[in-house]
Scaffold this active site. Structure first.
Site, PDB file in Angstrom:
ATOM      1  N   TYR A  37       0.830  -1.204   0.000  1.00  0.00           N
ATOM      2  CA  TYR A  37       0.000   0.000   0.000  1.00  0.00           C
ATOM      3  C   TYR A  37       0.868   1.259   0.000  1.00  0.00           C
ATOM      4  CZ  TYR A  37      -3.593  -3.328   1.592  1.00  0.00           C
ATOM      5  OH  TYR A  37      -4.444  -4.399   1.718  1.00  0.00           O
ATOM      6  N   HIS A  77       0.399 -12.095   1.462  1.00  0.00           N
ATOM      7  CA  HIS A  77      -0.373 -11.203   0.597  1.00  0.00           C
ATOM      8  C   HIS A  77      -0.505 -11.785  -0.817  1.00  0.00           C
ATOM      9  CE1 HIS A  77      -1.209  -6.614  -0.120  1.00  0.00           C
ATOM     10  NE2 HIS A  77      -2.267  -7.379  -0.324  1.00  0.00           N
TER      11      HIS A  77
END
Length: 331
Positions: A47, A134
């Site tokens: 992010y 992830h």
């Protein structure tokens, strides 16, 4: 961490997702979430090329560490980008941040451990509570299995309290849940603690229901539900013809289905986004619903929706209309 708080705040906006987010706005989001009683926060190196971790860590450092649960993700290392051009932004990945860093996939044991170490440095904190692998669907399955084994070892060593995987690919998550439950090391068969399911267990569609929910129940894995608005399709009271789904234009069939659901909701005095929020929180097996919010106003709107009363007869009606599977809502 005895259990996960029921509602969480996602950290993508802190990484300038879809556009610049001023520091003051990021602070307002966190302040509003904290004031509302939200105590679970999720972030990732992905992010904003680390910006989300840096911002969220700085803001949470002002709060008592024992009062919140924090998760981040592993699988991508960040390193200096030798090809960075001044002024270039990471918009291809959706983040408005300079490309002075680059993501490097590394699922080796050293890479997974280095990922967590680097995240702690960016966060400026001494620990995270949960570490997720992830996007395991992007990697060879054997490497994803090995990465989960490394996370299990790290949990056994006390480096994290809970571990899991976050993905929108249901078959991959089912495979990881079942594979991780095979007896391994001192954990005695204790595999993953959590899966983070993105956009696959929503009021609109429930691909997680037939396979993942039973697998998680069998192996004691909690579901963290994210993406409950299906990239915006369920986010407004009236479904517009230009609604988005999977970060692109919504197919006509999905718009039609969302409108049918909205029509049933209206009969019970509930708008579509409120029903989506309640489904995301109450679906069977869900221990937490985490929401990506880009302003303090959105935090307050979410809290109002969570506080709204939703008649259980709504879910019965949606099942009767063939719009929900029977039994999907927990009693």
């Amino acid at each position: 961490m005895s259990e996960l708080p029921p509602v969480g705040l996602g950290g993508a906006a802190f990484g300038n997702l879809y556009g610049p987010v001023p520091d003051a706005v990021a602070e307002e989001i966190l302040d509003a979430a904290w004031a509302a009683g939200i105590r679970y926060f999720d972030t990732a190196p992905h992010y904003g090329l680390g910006l989300s971790e840096e911002r969220l860590g700085a803001l949470l450092a002002r709060r008592p560490r024992a009062e919140y649960v924090l998760s981040t993700k592993v699988g991508r290392l960040l390193e200096p980008n030798p090809d960075h051009v001044p002024g270039a932004l990471d918009t291809e990945k959706g983040f408005w941040v300079p490309t002075n860093r680059r993501r490097v996939v590394d699922l080796s044991p050293a890479g997974i451990r280095d990922s967590l170490t680097a995240s702690l440095e960016r966060l400026g904190l001494d620990r995270v509570d949960v570490a997720y692998l992830h996007d395991p669907e992007e990697y060879p399955r054997a490497e994803a299995h090995a990465a989960i084994r490394t996370l299990i070892e790290m949990r056994e060593e006390g480096l994290v309290t809970a571990i899991g995987a976050g993905a929108k690919d249901v078959p991959v998550l089912v495979d990881l849940v079942r594979a991780a439950a095979v007896p391994n090391g001192r954990g005695g068969g204790h595999g993953m603690d959590l899966v983070m399911v993105a956009g696959r267990y929503t009021l609109l569609e429930q691909p997680a229901w037939p396979g993942l929910v039973p697998a998680c129940a069998e192996h004691g894995v909690g579901i963290v539900n994210v993406g409950v608005f299906n990239s915006g399709l369920l986010a407004r009271k009236q479904v517009p013809p230009d609604a988005t789904y999977e970060y692109g234009p919504a197919p006509a069939a999905m718009i039609e289905r969302a409108n049918r659901i909205a029509g049933v909701c209206a009969r019970f005095g509930v708008d579509l986004p409120t029903a989506a929020v309640h489904f995301g929180r109450r679906a069977r097996g869900v221990v937490n619903a985490t929401f990506g919010l880009s302003s303090a106003a959105e935090v307050r709107e979410l809290v109002a929706r969570l506080d709204a009363q939703v008649d259980d007869a709504l879910w019965v009606a949606l099942v009767a209309e063939g719009l929900l599977p029977d039994g999907v809502i927990a009693a």
